[in-house]
Write a protein that holds these residues in place. Structure first.
Motif, PDB file in Angstrom:
ATOM      1  N   GLY A  80       0.812  -1.209   0.000  1.00 22.24           N
ATOM      2  CA  GLY A  80       0.000   0.000   0.000  1.00 22.24           C
ATOM      3  C   GLY A  80       0.844   1.256   0.000  1.00 22.24           C
ATOM      4  O   GLY A  80       0.515   2.243  -0.639  1.00 22.24           O
ATOM      5  N   ARG A  81       1.974   1.221   0.687  1.00 19.26           N
ATOM      6  CA  ARG A  81       2.874   2.383   0.703  1.00 19.26           C
ATOM      7  C   ARG A  81       3.468   2.615  -0.665  1.00 19.26           C
ATOM      8  O   ARG A  81       3.591   3.746  -1.112  1.00 19.26           O
ATOM      9  CB  ARG A  81       3.975   2.184   1.740  1.00 19.26           C
ATOM     10  CG  ARG A  81       3.502   2.525   3.123  1.00 19.26           C
ATOM     11  CD  ARG A  81       4.634   2.447   4.104  1.00 19.26           C
ATOM     12  NE  ARG A  81       4.269   1.376   5.024  1.00 19.26           N
ATOM     13  CZ  ARG A  81       5.066   0.478   5.511  1.00 19.26           C
ATOM     14  NH1 ARG A  81       6.330   0.496   5.216  1.00 19.26           N
ATOM     15  NH2 ARG A  81       4.627  -0.445   6.325  1.00 19.26           N
ATOM     16  N   TRP A  82       3.863   1.550  -1.345  1.00 23.95           N
ATOM     17  CA  TRP A  82       4.432   1.700  -2.680  1.00 23.95           C
ATOM     18  C   TRP A  82       3.368   2.131  -3.681  1.00 23.95           C
ATOM     19  O   TRP A  82       3.666   2.836  -4.642  1.00 23.95           O
ATOM     20  CB  TRP A  82       5.084   0.404  -3.147  1.00 23.95           C
ATOM     21  CG  TRP A  82       6.408   0.190  -2.497  1.00 23.95           C
ATOM     22  CD1 TRP A  82       6.697  -0.744  -1.560  1.00 23.95           C
ATOM     23  CD2 TRP A  82       7.602   0.931  -2.709  1.00 23.95           C
ATOM     24  NE1 TRP A  82       8.010  -0.631  -1.167  1.00 23.95           N
ATOM     25  CE2 TRP A  82       8.589   0.392  -1.867  1.00 23.95           C
ATOM     26  CE3 TRP A  82       7.927   2.001  -3.529  1.00 23.95           C
ATOM     27  CZ2 TRP A  82       9.882   0.888  -1.829  1.00 23.95           C
ATOM     28  CZ3 TRP A  82       9.225   2.492  -3.488  1.00 23.95           C
ATOM     29  CH2 TRP A  82      10.178   1.944  -2.649  1.00 23.95           C
ATOM     30  N   LEU A  90       4.184  15.852  -7.584  1.00 27.27           N
ATOM     31  CA  LEU A  90       5.425  16.613  -7.504  1.00 27.27           C
ATOM     32  C   LEU A  90       5.966  16.939  -8.894  1.00 27.27           C
ATOM     33  O   LEU A  90       6.459  18.045  -9.128  1.00 27.27           O
ATOM     34  CB  LEU A  90       6.465  15.852  -6.693  1.00 27.27           C
ATOM     35  CG  LEU A  90       6.166  15.715  -5.204  1.00 27.27           C
ATOM     36  CD1 LEU A  90       7.252  14.898  -4.527  1.00 27.27           C
ATOM     37  CD2 LEU A  90       6.026  17.069  -4.546  1.00 27.27           C
ATOM     38  N   LEU A  91       5.864  16.009  -9.829  1.00 25.67           N
ATOM     39  CA  LEU A  91       6.313  16.266 -11.193  1.00 25.67           C
ATOM     40  C   LEU A  91       5.461  17.336 -11.858  1.00 25.67           C
ATOM     41  O   LEU A  91       5.980  18.234 -12.526  1.00 25.67           O
ATOM     42  CB  LEU A  91       6.280  14.976 -12.016  1.00 25.67           C
ATOM     43  CG  LEU A  91       6.729  15.107 -13.464  1.00 25.67           C
ATOM     44  CD1 LEU A  91       8.203  15.498 -13.516  1.00 25.67           C
ATOM     45  CD2 LEU A  91       6.505  13.809 -14.202  1.00 25.67           C
ATOM     46  N   PRO A 103       1.124   8.268  -7.252  1.00 24.56           N
ATOM     47  CA  PRO A 103       0.383   9.534  -7.283  1.00 24.56           C
ATOM     48  C   PRO A 103       1.142  10.704  -6.659  1.00 24.56           C
ATOM     49  O   PRO A 103       1.061  11.834  -7.147  1.00 24.56           O
ATOM     50  CB  PRO A 103      -0.889   9.222  -6.484  1.00 24.56           C
ATOM     51  CG  PRO A 103      -1.055   7.755  -6.578  1.00 24.56           C
ATOM     52  CD  PRO A 103       0.333   7.193  -6.652  1.00 24.56           C
ATOM     53  N   VAL A 104       1.900  10.442  -5.597  1.00 23.38           N
ATOM     54  CA  VAL A 104       2.673  11.519  -4.959  1.00 23.38           C
ATOM     55  C   VAL A 104       3.737  12.035  -5.923  1.00 23.38           C
ATOM     56  O   VAL A 104       3.912  13.242  -6.080  1.00 23.38           O
ATOM     57  CB  VAL A 104       3.300  11.027  -3.637  1.00 23.38           C
ATOM     58  CG1 VAL A 104       4.313  12.018  -3.112  1.00 23.38           C
ATOM     59  CG2 VAL A 104       2.214  10.768  -2.610  1.00 23.38           C
TER      60      VAL A 104
END
Length: 63
Positions: free
Chosen positions: A13-15, A25-26, A20-21
């Motif tokens: 779930g963390r990966w 940022l991009l 999306p994060v």
């Protein structure tokens, strides 16, 4: 379900959130760069674009 299977699922779930994060940022970096270049002229516009892109990325990372 065993405890180890539950732990592996939590790690996945963390990966799954990293994509999306990084996309946000991009997008902030590209948007900031384009905004900075549009406000500046020539070589100064590129430097200003990089500065604004960095500021947008820091704001996005903080949010």
């Amino acid at each position: 379900m065993t405890a180890s299977a539950g732990e592996a699922h939590d790690g996945a779930g963390r990966w799954g959130l990293a994509g999306p994060v990084l996309a946000v940022l991009l997008t902030a970096a590209v948007g900031g760069f384009l905004a900075g270049v549009a406000l500046g002229e020539g070589e100064r516009g590129v430097r200003q674009g990089l500065f604004v892109a960095g500021a947008f990325v820091l704001l996005g990372a903080g949010a």
